[in-house]
Structures are given as C-alpha cells and as structure tokens.
Design an enzyme around this catalytic site. Structure first.
Site, PDB file in Angstrom:
ATOM      1  N   SER A   8      14.398 -10.004 -16.713  1.00  0.00           N
ATOM      2  CA  SER A   8      14.163  -8.706 -15.937  1.00  0.00           C
ATOM      3  C   SER A   8      12.778  -8.022 -16.366  1.00  0.00           C
ATOM      4  CB  SER A   8      15.000  -7.559 -16.317  1.00  0.00           C
ATOM      5  OG  SER A   8      15.017  -6.296 -16.050  1.00  0.00           O
ATOM      6  N   HIS A  33      14.131 -10.558 -11.935  1.00  0.00           N
ATOM      7  CA  HIS A  33      14.931  -9.518 -11.608  1.00  0.00           C
ATOM      8  C   HIS A  33      13.972  -8.229 -11.690  1.00  0.00           C
ATOM      9  CE1 HIS A  33      18.547  -7.144 -11.244  1.00  0.00           C
ATOM     10  NE2 HIS A  33      18.050  -6.378 -12.199  1.00  0.00           N
ATOM     11  N   ASP A  35      14.051  -4.098 -11.525  1.00  0.00           N
ATOM     12  CA  ASP A  35      14.882  -2.931 -11.844  1.00  0.00           C
ATOM     13  C   ASP A  35      14.253  -1.748 -11.264  1.00  0.00           C
ATOM     14  OD1 ASP A  35      17.391  -3.668 -13.246  1.00  0.00           O
ATOM     15  OD2 ASP A  35      16.044  -4.171 -14.734  1.00  0.00           O
ATOM     16  N   MET A  37      13.909   1.938 -10.239  1.00  0.00           N
ATOM     17  CA  MET A  37      14.617   3.321 -10.614  1.00  0.00           C
ATOM     18  C   MET A  37      13.772   4.688 -10.085  1.00  0.00           C
ATOM     19  SD  MET A  37      15.341   2.390 -14.712  1.00  0.00           S
ATOM     20  CE  MET A  37      15.943   0.855 -15.124  1.00  0.00           C
ATOM     21  N   HIS A  66      16.990  -4.775  -7.657  1.00  0.00           N
ATOM     22  CA  HIS A  66      17.960  -4.020  -7.798  1.00  0.00           C
ATOM     23  C   HIS A  66      17.782  -2.691  -7.642  1.00  0.00           C
ATOM     24  CE1 HIS A  66      21.311  -2.523 -11.016  1.00  0.00           C
ATOM     25  NE2 HIS A  66      21.312  -1.944  -9.786  1.00  0.00           N
ATOM     26  N   MET A  68      18.446   1.008  -7.921  1.00  0.00           N
ATOM     27  CA  MET A  68      19.042   1.990  -8.772  1.00  0.00           C
ATOM     28  C   MET A  68      18.603   3.489  -8.309  1.00  0.00           C
ATOM     29  SD  MET A  68      19.453   0.390 -12.432  1.00  0.00           S
ATOM     30  CE  MET A  68      17.956  -0.767 -12.447  1.00  0.00           C
ATOM     31  N   MET A 137      27.304  -3.937 -14.381  1.00  0.00           N
ATOM     32  CA  MET A 137      26.441  -3.325 -15.159  1.00  0.00           C
ATOM     33  C   MET A 137      27.450  -3.295 -16.480  1.00  0.00           C
ATOM     34  SD  MET A 137      23.429  -2.738 -13.838  1.00  0.00           S
ATOM     35  CE  MET A 137      22.874  -1.963 -15.254  1.00  0.00           C
ATOM     36  N   ASP A 175      24.306  -7.534 -16.146  1.00  0.00           N
ATOM     37  CA  ASP A 175      23.172  -6.869 -16.431  1.00  0.00           C
ATOM     38  C   ASP A 175      23.210  -5.875 -17.809  1.00  0.00           C
ATOM     39  OD1 ASP A 175      20.632  -5.968 -16.779  1.00  0.00           O
ATOM     40  OD2 ASP A 175      20.513  -5.157 -14.738  1.00  0.00           O
TER      41      ASP A 175
END
Length: 226
Positions: A8, A33, A35, A37, A66, A68, A137, A175
């Site tokens: 990540s 990966h 993330d 946000m 991903h 979020m 998660m 994760d």
C-alpha cells in the site's frame, strides 16, 4: 487461487513514489494498492487519479484502487482511465451499491467492495454474484500503522465461505495491521490478497525483502490451510 501481497502506497515515501514502485516490483509484488481518502468518509486525505496516471507507465503491476470516499460514482471513470485495474468501493459509502458495481464493471476494471470492521458479511448477499473481490478491513480505515483487530478473523472465514458458495473465483482481501505476525492467521482464515503498508515500506529488511518475506508467509499458510 493466487496468493498475493499488495503493498500500500499509503505508507510509502510520497517524495519518491517512483522508487517505491520499483522496489516492490523487485520484491515480486504483482499488485499495488492505492488508498484514496477524501477527508469525509475517513479523517484523512491522500491522492487522486493523477498519481495513478503518473505511476501507470512505470510498471505492469495490477493497480488496485480503494476508494474510501463518498460519491465514488463521480470518480470511477476517471480512475479507470488513469490506469486502475481494480476499483474497490466501501459498502457503507454507497447508497446505490449495485449500480456503482455495474458502473465499475462497465469501465473494464474489476469490481470490489470493502467492509469496515463493524459491517457484517451479510451485506454481500445480494451482490456477491457481481463482484470480483471483497476487502475485509481489519482496522478502522483512515490511517496506516494501526493494530490488527483480532476479532475479525472469523469474519474473513465467513467472507471466504460466501465467496466459494457463489461458485465464482472471488479474491478475499484484507487490509490493516498486516505483517509477518498476522499474515499467517489471515491467510489460514481464508484471505488470498494481503494489503500491507507499514510492514513493507518501513521494514528494517528493506522494501523488496519485506515483500518477499510476506509473500512466502502468506503462500505457505494459505496452502497449508487448504
């Protein structure tokens, strides 16, 4: 079923992402990966499609994005065009989840959904036939370096059961708090895609060796549990 480590970038040196990509690839990683946000769904802000686009020419690794974020449907096309191979949305952030999954699939990307720690596997019941991956998660999302929530191991097993009952090959990803201590437990529970940030990018072994160590741990424990 392939067992893979997905480093990540949340834990990487943002000033040197090019080197981060090269190091994890040297360690044998097949998945990277991202993330993403928004500061609303989670209390942090990271990066957007421009980072995916900038790194895409550097590697053939699968880009696992991903989201979020709230309003993921407004950004799916842009992330796909930037080079995302797999796009994950949060069950809790999508009012019309089935529609969003179909939107992801229409771009040609693999469709995945993520479950926060308190979200039960039963939320997958009516979409399991449409998705390619479930991300469990194992920390509350928003920050890297958190401690693995041990109570979620049975949840991973339940998600694996649902995936296999669907008759389709669905990746079960985890994760949060993944390291050499926890990777064996989550793979024995049924996970085959392990997202790891701090254990890769802040390892005293170095990035490439950390990836190789986690991969060996995950594969041996997953196969041993089958």
């Amino acid at each position: 079923m392939d067992v893979r480590i997905a480093p990540s970038l949340l834990s990487a040196d943002f000033a040197d992402l090019t080197n981060a990509v090269r190091e994890v690839e040297a360690g044998g990683a097949k998945v990277l990966h991202f993330d993403v946000m928004d500061g609303h769904f989670v209390p942090n802000i990271t990066f957007g499609p421009m980072v995916v686009r900038a790194l895409r020419p550097l590697t053939a690794m699968e880009f696992d994005v991903h989201l979020m974020i709230y309003g993921a449907e407004h950004y799916i096309d842009e992330f796909s065009e930037a080079g995302a191979d797999s796009i994950t949305v949060q069950v809790e952030a999508c009012t019309h989840l089935h529609r969003v999954i179909q939107q992801i699939k229409s771009t040609g990307a693999k469709a995945a959904v993520a479950l926060n720690p308190a979200t039960p596997p039963s939320t997958l019941e009516y979409i399991i036939g449409d998705i390619d991956q479930v991300l469990v998660m194992t920390v509350n999302p928003g920050f890297g370096g958190q401690e693995f929530i041990e109570a979620l191991l049975p949840k991973i097993t339940e998600v694996r059961r649902l995936a296999e009952a669907s008759g389709r090959e669905i990746d079960v990803a985890v994760d949060g708090g993944i390291d050499l201590d926890t990777c064996g437990r989550v793979t024995r529970a049924g996970a085959n895609l392990l997202v790891a940030g701090n254990a890769v990018f802040n390892s005293p072994l170095g990035i490439a060796r950390a990836v190789r160590g986690l991969q060996e741990c995950a594969v041996s424990n997953f196969e041993g549990a089958r």
